[in-house]
Design an enzyme around this catalytic site. Structure first.
Site, PDB file in Angstrom:
ATOM      1  CB  CYS A 102     104.787  29.800 112.221  1.00  0.00           C
ATOM      2  SG  CYS A 102     104.420  29.423 113.932  1.00  0.00           S
ATOM      3  NE  ARG A 141     101.119  28.301 110.431  1.00  0.00           N
ATOM      4  CZ  ARG A 141     100.868  29.378 109.716  1.00  0.00           C
ATOM      5  NH1 ARG A 141     100.680  29.275 108.415  1.00  0.00           N
ATOM      6  NH2 ARG A 141     100.811  30.562 110.280  1.00  0.00           N
ATOM      7  CG  ASP A 174     111.192  32.065  88.202  1.00  0.00           C
ATOM      8  OD1 ASP A 174     112.018  32.651  87.481  1.00  0.00           O
ATOM      9  OD2 ASP A 174     110.101  31.617  87.776  1.00  0.00           O
TER      10      ASP A 174
END
Length: 189
Positions: free
Chosen positions: A8, A14, A119
């Site tokens: 992070c 986090r 994708d």
């Protein structure tokens, strides 16, 4: 044993929560993992935030965690790099293009929609190519730039919310997001 690195920004909220929670959840499931975390803009040795520490205590985790900067040794050590946002992922790929094939956001790695995964794979390849061209002083072709934009507009956000500066409730919400993704990660492993 699989080596997992969470990344992070400052490595105070986090990613240390993800590191400690995964370590505990993996142990509970009997899955052997080594887990570390780092920040793209971490101040080495900084304590994790008080709210992050409180959230971990709520989960009966009493690890003493301090921030670490993202370094090449840690990237090399890892088998899997899981970032908490897309911008963290781009930072890792920009600085360590050879690690692109093992770098994902936590939420994207646990994604199971095949169209989205296709994708993402193409987008990662385009980003890696772009960084390589940039390093060689070559321009990105217009078709490549347009394809990147097209895919970016189509895929969902895989960012984990940033509780930095927020209340304990904000940290609890973020920890819940992380926990949900970690459960899916362990199912996948």
């Amino acid at each position: 044993m699989k080596h997992i690195l969470f990344v992070c920004t400052g490595n105070t909220c986090r990613s240390p929560m993800a590191e400690a929670l995964l370590r505990k959840l993996a142990t509970e499931r009997g899955i052997s993992l080594e887990v570390r975390s780092a920040g793209v803009a971490a101040m080495e040795g900084t304590s994790i935030s008080h709210h992050a520490e409180a959230v971990l205590r709520d989960h009966e985790i009493y690890d003493s965690l301090t921030s670490s900067s993202l370094r090449s040794e840690t990237v090399e050590w890892s088998d899997l790099i899981l970032t908490l946002t897309g911008s963290h992922k781009q930072h890792v790929i920009h600085n360590f293009p050879h690690a692109a094939d093992k770098t994902f956001t936590l939420k994207e790695f646990t994604e199971d929609d095949e169209r989205v995964l296709k994708d993402l794979q193409e987008l990662d390849s385009l980003y890696a190519s772009w960084e390589l061209k940039r390093a060689l002083g070559q321009p990105l072709e217009n078709a490549e730039r347009e394809r990147i934009i097209e895919i970016q507009q189509r895929i969902p956000s895989f960012d984990i919310s940033d509780p930095f500066g927020g209340s304990k409730d904000d940290y609890d919400i973020t920890a819940g997001e992380i926990r949900t993704a970690l459960d899916r990660l362990l199912d996948k492993l």
